[in-house]
Design an enzyme around this catalytic site. Structure first.
Site, PDB file in Angstrom:
ATOM      1  N   LEU A 102      51.548 -10.927 104.506  1.00  0.00           N
ATOM      2  CA  LEU A 102      51.368  -9.506 104.785  1.00  0.00           C
ATOM      3  C   LEU A 102      50.085  -8.931 104.183  1.00  0.00           C
ATOM      4  O   LEU A 102      49.740  -7.786 104.461  1.00  0.00           O
ATOM      5  CB  LEU A 102      52.576  -8.716 104.287  1.00  0.00           C
ATOM      6  CG  LEU A 102      53.831  -8.841 105.152  1.00  0.00           C
ATOM      7  CD1 LEU A 102      55.065  -8.360 104.390  1.00  0.00           C
ATOM      8  CD2 LEU A 102      53.673  -8.075 106.456  1.00  0.00           C
ATOM      9  N   TYR A 201      44.014   2.336  87.690  1.00  0.00           N
ATOM     10  CA  TYR A 201      45.187   1.597  88.145  1.00  0.00           C
ATOM     11  C   TYR A 201      46.339   1.619  87.147  1.00  0.00           C
ATOM     12  O   TYR A 201      46.150   1.439  85.941  1.00  0.00           O
ATOM     13  CB  TYR A 201      44.812   0.141  88.418  1.00  0.00           C
ATOM     14  CG  TYR A 201      45.962  -0.711  88.905  1.00  0.00           C
ATOM     15  CD1 TYR A 201      46.504  -0.523  90.172  1.00  0.00           C
ATOM     16  CD2 TYR A 201      46.511  -1.710  88.098  1.00  0.00           C
ATOM     17  CE1 TYR A 201      47.559  -1.304  90.633  1.00  0.00           C
ATOM     18  CE2 TYR A 201      47.559  -2.503  88.545  1.00  0.00           C
ATOM     19  CZ  TYR A 201      48.077  -2.294  89.813  1.00  0.00           C
ATOM     20  OH  TYR A 201      49.123  -3.073  90.259  1.00  0.00           O
TER      21      TYR A 201
END
Length: 330
Positions: A102, A201
């Site tokens: 994916l 992040y």
């Protein structure tokens, strides 16, 4: 849905709706002529590794004897025992494995093409695969933050590429997106979904963003497909021990719990086993009585505005099209 709850096993859900797994009977009005057609269900599931929700969902579905189950994942050896179990339960069910990464658009497009060669329709698509709590800022080959790229963008592209086959199945076909209560950790960061190239992040804000994206994606699908009689649902399966937590150390959970609390949500420990975790997925896939798009503990649950706002859903759809470089007219 009152018969199902937090403790329900997915096996019980499949047993309750045999006609949804085996097929449906279509009739013409008696005033002209009547005919019946039994169309055996074809199910596609991402994330089929043994010991995970996708695998257990497929195994429970096998008891209903669908025509075919297609398992999409990165490593066939991790799904071999699952395929063998499905064949033992239902020898008449054809089961296939298709390689799917994916994080890679080329892999997604290849998988979609292979599926179209194998089946002419898809009655139920279950987007189950996912990653969680990736500690270090990681990019997909397409340059996306890995959790957003895999959990949302990958499934966005796959679902749209498979849409012709879902539309061929016609009214009653379903798309089920597996999210989690992790959506409570973050909105979609539209102006900075890549976390300032990693400088800002946080693994759990990234996970939360991807799970909110799952919900907003479902809102768009439900709206776009309603006139075609195709439904889309998103579920929180519960807190369960699976290989989804491979990146997470036990010491992190206290910090994650505080993050939920700081945003006004209760922290929840492990509260279900694998069989119970599949029940909400299977209710979304099979129960003809449901109409809402977000389910938890086999029941409708409200979500905050940032997770179901139609304008935000449209904005995410447009962003996702821009990222994959394709537009999809449903």
């Amino acid at each position: 849905m009152s018969a199902f709850n937090k403790s329900t096993s997915g096996a019980d859900v499949v047993a309750a709706f045999p006609e949804a797994v085996q097929g449906k009977t279509c009739k013409r009005p008696m005033s002209t002529w009547t005919w019946c057609l039994l169309t055996w269900a074809i199910v596609v599931i991402t994330g089929p590794s043994a010991g995970g929700l996708g695998a257990q969902t497929a195994i429970f579905l096998a008891a209903g004897k669908p025509a075919e189950i297609l398992l999409l994942g990165r490593t066939e050896s991790k799904a071999t025992s699952v395929m063998e179990e499905i064949q033992k339960i239902s020898p008449s069910t054809k089961v296939s494995f298709i390689h799917l990464d994916l994080t890679r658009f080329d892999s997604i497009k290849f998988a979609a093409a292979e599926i179209k060669k194998l089946v002419s329709k898809i009655d139920v698509l279950i987007n189950n695969a996912g990653i969680m709590g990736v500690k270090e800022y990681t990019l997909t080959p397409e340059g996306l933050e890995s959790q957003f790229g895999s959990n949302h963008i990958g499934h966005f592209l796959l679902t749209n590429l498979l849409m012709p086959s879902i539309e061929t199945a016609g009214r009653g076909a379903r798309i089920v997106n597996v999210s989690s209560n992790g959506y409570q950790l973050s909105e979609v960061r539209f102006s900075d979904y890549d976390f300032d190239n990693g400088k800002a992040y946080d693994p759990w804000h990234a996970y939360g963003q991807s799970k909110t994206a799952n919900i907003l994606f479902t809102v768009s699908l439900a709206s776009k497909l309603a006139r075609k009689g195709i439904s889309s649902f998103v579920v929180h399966p519960g807190a369960i021990y699976t290989n989804l937590g491979a990146h997470v150390e036990m010491s992190e959970w206290a910090t994650v719990g505080k993050m939920f609390n700081d945003r006004g949500y209760p922290s929840v420990g492990i509260n279900k086993n694998l069989a119970q975790g599949t029940s909400c997925i299977l209710v979304a896939a099979l129960d003809p009585s449901i109409e809402s798009n977000y389910l938890s503990d086999c029941a409708i649950e409200e979500t905050p505005d940032y997770a179901h706002n139609t304008e935000l859903a449209q904005k995410l759809w447009a962003l996702s099209e821009e990222i994959v470089g394709e537009k999809f007219q449903l």
